[in-house]
Design an enzyme around this catalytic site. Sequence first.
Site, short mmCIF file in Angstrom:
data_model
loop_
_atom_site.label_atom_id
_atom_site.label_comp_id
_atom_site.label_asym_id
_atom_site.label_seq_id
_atom_site.Cartn_x
_atom_site.Cartn_y
_atom_site.Cartn_z
N ASP A 206 0.85 -1.20 0.00
CA ASP A 206 0.00 0.00 0.00
C ASP A 206 0.88 1.25 0.00
O ASP A 206 2.06 1.20 0.36
CB ASP A 206 -1.01 -0.02 1.15
CG ASP A 206 -0.43 -0.55 2.45
OD1 ASP A 206 0.80 -0.72 2.53
OD2 ASP A 206 -1.21 -0.79 3.38
N GLU B 165 -5.59 3.64 3.87
CA GLU B 165 -6.13 4.26 5.10
C GLU B 165 -7.53 4.83 4.86
O GLU B 165 -8.26 5.08 5.79
CB GLU B 165 -5.20 5.38 5.57
CG GLU B 165 -3.78 4.94 5.88
CD GLU B 165 -3.67 4.13 7.16
OE1 GLU B 165 -4.69 3.99 7.87
OE2 GLU B 165 -2.58 3.62 7.45
ZN LIG Z 1 -2.78 2.44 9.09
ZN LIG Z 2 -1.17 0.39 7.28
#
Ligand SMILES: [Zn+2]
Ligand SMILES: [Zn+2]
Length: 378
Positions: free
Chosen positions: A70, A129
């Site tokens: 990510d 997030e």
């Molecule tokens: Zn996080």
């Molecule tokens: Zn994370």
Amino acid sequence: MEAISRFVAIRRDLHQIPELGFQEVKTQHYLLRYIQSLPQERLQVRTWKTGIFVKVNGTSPRKTIGYRADMDGLPIREETGLPYRSTHDGCMHACGHDVHMSIALGVLTHFAHHPIQDDLLFIFQPAEEGPGGAKPMIESDIMQEWKPDMILALHIAPEYPVGTIATKEGLLFANTSELFIDLKGKGGHAAFPHLANDMVVAACALVTQLQSIVARNVDPLDSAVITIGKITGGTVQNVIAERARLEGTIRTLSAAAMQKVKRRIEAIVHGVEVAYECEAAIDYGAMYHQVYNDPELTAEFMKFAAAHGGVNVISCKEAMTGEDFGYMLADIPGFMFWLGVESPYGLHHAKLAPNEEAIDRAIAFLIDYFSWKGNSEV
Ligand SMILES: [Zn+2]
Ligand SMILES: [Zn+2]
């Protein structure tokens, strides 16, 4: 200056340019520029929004192994005081996604030079997030075309020493949902409460009543958390508040418990509407599916890791944290694991400073794992 490895240097570069979900423009540019510096013969690179897919063609592929990193930072003002701290004021890689990306680049670099039998798919995913990049990414045409047969991802874990890998078969992370409740009543003079409907009072009653859901409605052998982390309401001390807003999060071990908790929240909020003569609106914001580790692949991975020198494998407990990688695991068998980076400050802390020794060790370990898995029969 201290000598640092190439991928630690990359991590520091990325650490300085954290960007929020779907705004990872500089990050994407940085990654693309690096990927273009690799031998291109076996690579296929495609962008998706601010994310990137990189396919490494195998020598005689039978399957595709996916690996996801990510990309986004958090709206947190960094307080590490490090020389390579964030240059984006108010934004920080406080969840270690800079580390995740540099590890992925390290593994990718190796296989761009030394391909294995099977195909590999590296997925650089935006917006973990929030608002959540995994779900739309897995639904994208590219992912459907290049869909891996198995997929894995790691997350840094400040609480474990470097060299630790922690995971478990089955449920690893909970189902999570944001929760926003807006209450609208009638404001008025503080001295004439009978002419108003006070939303501070209604909000307080609501917070108290919400506590009964976990205590009275959820199976004690299942598990749930409802946290209201923020309340706002009113304008000034001597005026009755016309509006109040509660902001919180719901976490449950099972998907069924999540449904039940939401139904109870809706019933209780409706009750408050009636009792306090106000209007209420519920918004669940971002929801993340549970992270469920494929038992077979996870057990095999843990066995591989345990036999690997310098790795300490821990069988951990499930946690009430959320991770949108769960959406990928809902569609593709695979697993997620914690990578120890020993830091006194936890994830999402302004002083989080992962031990960078973990980066090169994780790259070396993952190269060995992919080489083994991508040359094995299954
Ligand atoms: Zn996080
Ligand atoms: Zn994370």
